[in-house]
Design an enzyme around this catalytic site. Structure first.
Site, mmCIF file in Angstrom:
data_model
loop_
_atom_site.group_PDB
_atom_site.id
_atom_site.type_symbol
_atom_site.label_atom_id
_atom_site.label_comp_id
_atom_site.label_asym_id
_atom_site.label_seq_id
_atom_site.Cartn_x
_atom_site.Cartn_y
_atom_site.Cartn_z
ATOM 1 N N HIS A 101 10.903 -14.374 6.903
ATOM 2 C CA HIS A 101 11.183 -15.698 6.519
ATOM 3 C C HIS A 101 10.310 -16.703 7.726
ATOM 4 O O HIS A 101 10.193 -16.092 8.580
ATOM 5 C CB HIS A 101 12.571 -16.226 6.460
ATOM 6 C CG HIS A 101 13.282 -15.370 5.488
ATOM 7 N ND1 HIS A 101 14.122 -14.202 5.910
ATOM 8 C CD2 HIS A 101 13.850 -15.779 4.540
ATOM 9 C CE1 HIS A 101 14.874 -13.836 4.978
ATOM 10 N NE2 HIS A 101 14.796 -14.768 4.134
ATOM 11 N N ASP A 104 12.408 -17.014 10.690
ATOM 12 C CA ASP A 104 12.667 -15.972 11.573
ATOM 13 C C ASP A 104 11.430 -15.862 12.574
ATOM 14 O O ASP A 104 11.445 -15.356 13.771
ATOM 15 C CB ASP A 104 12.335 -14.788 10.896
ATOM 16 C CG ASP A 104 13.201 -14.492 9.698
ATOM 17 O OD1 ASP A 104 14.107 -15.084 9.623
ATOM 18 O OD2 ASP A 104 12.631 -13.971 8.551
#
Length: 435
Positions: A101, A104
């Protein structure tokens, strides 16, 4: 230069089923040929950036337990240190892919423009790390569920400014995925649902989500992204009821908005269980409609009743999942992403390696069992026998007939069907021969 995080650990190698070493592959031999294809090419393993590197060990009742050198993840220096450690782990495991993501990878900067800039910077850095390595990006995605701005949804939000922010976010993430040669792009609607119907216009929200996904597909073609667009079903948590409840619900949604030829499904074992299904059920449903794309492999704790995202360890479950994947012709551009995290008490770097090693072996055992069942043909023979009556000319003609003609035939031929055993126990015993 090594970060030293995995100091003392060596590259994991295949040693065979008789090995008693704790950090070797007993069943995952990437070069082993299974049904005419390398095991590595069937499984297409990927490491999830969020659970393996971004997660700090918290749960709904307690804070972080992990103390990683890149925590707190609040500047680009730590973001790059995290990337350095990630690629060291990819090298140790010999995995071919990873997934992320946006949140992240980069620190939260407080504005869209700043976040987009740091996403570009960190994905450029990932691209440099990928050079000279046999590692690819299985898929990228946008985190549109953690920040408070997403509390009422992303594409389904009642505020058009949030819809706009979501669209801009996905564009940035799809650009980054394309830049890194991603095989797929995933949309998981973690907040695309409702808490109460008292303040929800469901028809409008579904229409907006359908339009949003069409925009994503249009942009994919505009930039020449050749990967697959995937949506990921999940029934609940965090929303009370999410619009992407399960595979069947997603397929109906995609057909309603004319997306069935453009979008496939990324299916997760844990989400299947939360929806009241088995993983093989969800895979079979998607495969029946030609919409099987990729899988997130994990498991839930069946006593806790929520999405615990543990590493898989149940070979019979995994074997049945891969049986239906193999029957469907494989995962195509998809793969086996370990959407799985350590337990909060598993603090050491070696635990991170051990979790993946064990999971990869479980999947390899499951794949080989599934392939053996396909080669043996026992389940297919049982299906052929059970549905044999439909091969007759009379049965096929009935499908093109009408109720009046069928009733006349039943009366004329005196049809009085006798029930036949489904032989479920025999088939369950058959499967157990292989797992």
């Amino acid at each position: 230069m090594s970060t030293g995080f995995f100091e003392g650990l060596s590259k994991v190698t295949y040693q065979g089923a008789q090995s008693t070493e704790p950090l070797v592959y007993r069943h995952y031999n990437p070069e082993e040929v299974v049904l005419g294809k390398r095991m590595a090419d069937h499984l297409r393993f990927a490491v999830a950036w969020w659970h393996s590197f971004a997660w700090e060990g918290g749960d709904p009742f307690g804070g972080a337990t992990f103390q990683r050198p890149w925590h707190p993840q609040d500047d680009m220096g730590r973001a790059k240190m995290k990337a350095d450690v990630a690629f060291e782990m990819f090298d140790l495991l010999g995995v071919p892919y990873y997934c992320w993501h946006d949140a992240d990878l980069r620190p939260e900067q407080g504005s869209f423009a700043a976040n987009l800039s740091t996403l570009d910077e960190i994905t450029d850095y990932l691209g440099e790390k990928m050079q000279g390595r046999d590692i690819g990006l299985l898929w990228g995605t946008a985190n549109m569920f953690s920040d408070r701005r997403w509390m009422s949804g992303a594409s389904t939000n009642p505020d058009p400014d949030v819809f706009a922010y979501a669209a801009a976010t996905v564009k940035g993430c799809l650009d980054a995925t394309h830049k890194l040669g991603g095989q797929n792009y995933v949309l998981w609607g973690g907040r695309e649902g409702y808490e109460t119907l008292l303040n929800t216009d469901m028809g409008q929200e579904l229409d907006h989500m359908g339009r949003f996904l069409n925009m994503v597909v249009d942009y994919k073609h505009k930039i020449g992204f050749e990967g697959t667009i995937l949506v990921e079903p999940k029934p609940q948590e965090p929303s009370k009821h999410q619009y992407d409840f399960d595979a069947a619900t997603c397929i109906g949604f995609l057909r309603k908005y004319g997306l069935e030829g453009e979008v496939k499904l990324n299916l997760e074992q844990g989400h299947a269980i939360l929806a009241g299904h088995s993983f093989e059920h969800e895979i079979a449903v998607a495969a029946a409609d030609g919409m099987l794309g990729s899988i997130d492999m994990n498991r839930n704790d069946y006593q806790s009743g929520w999405d615990t995202d543990q590493f898989p360890n149940n070979v019979p479950e995994v074997a049945l999942a891969y049986y239906h994947i193999l029957k469907a012709g494989g995962l195509g551009t998809g793969g086996t992403n370990f959407d799985a995290k350590l337990r909060r008490q598993s603090l050491d770097p070696v635990d991170l390696i051990a979790g993946h090693v064990g999971a990869m072996d479980v999947c390899a055992r499951g794949l080989k069992a599934a392939a053996a069942m396909i080669e043996d043909g026992g389940l297919e023979d049982a299906l052929t026998d059970r549905y044999a009556g439909w091969s007759s000319e009379a049965a096929q003609a009935m499908l093109g007939s009408d109720l009046e003609a069928i009733q006349a035939r039943v009366l004329a031929e005196g049809i009085e069907p006798a029930p036949r055993s489904g032989r479920q126990e025999i088939l369950e015993n058959y499967v157990n021969r292989f797992v």
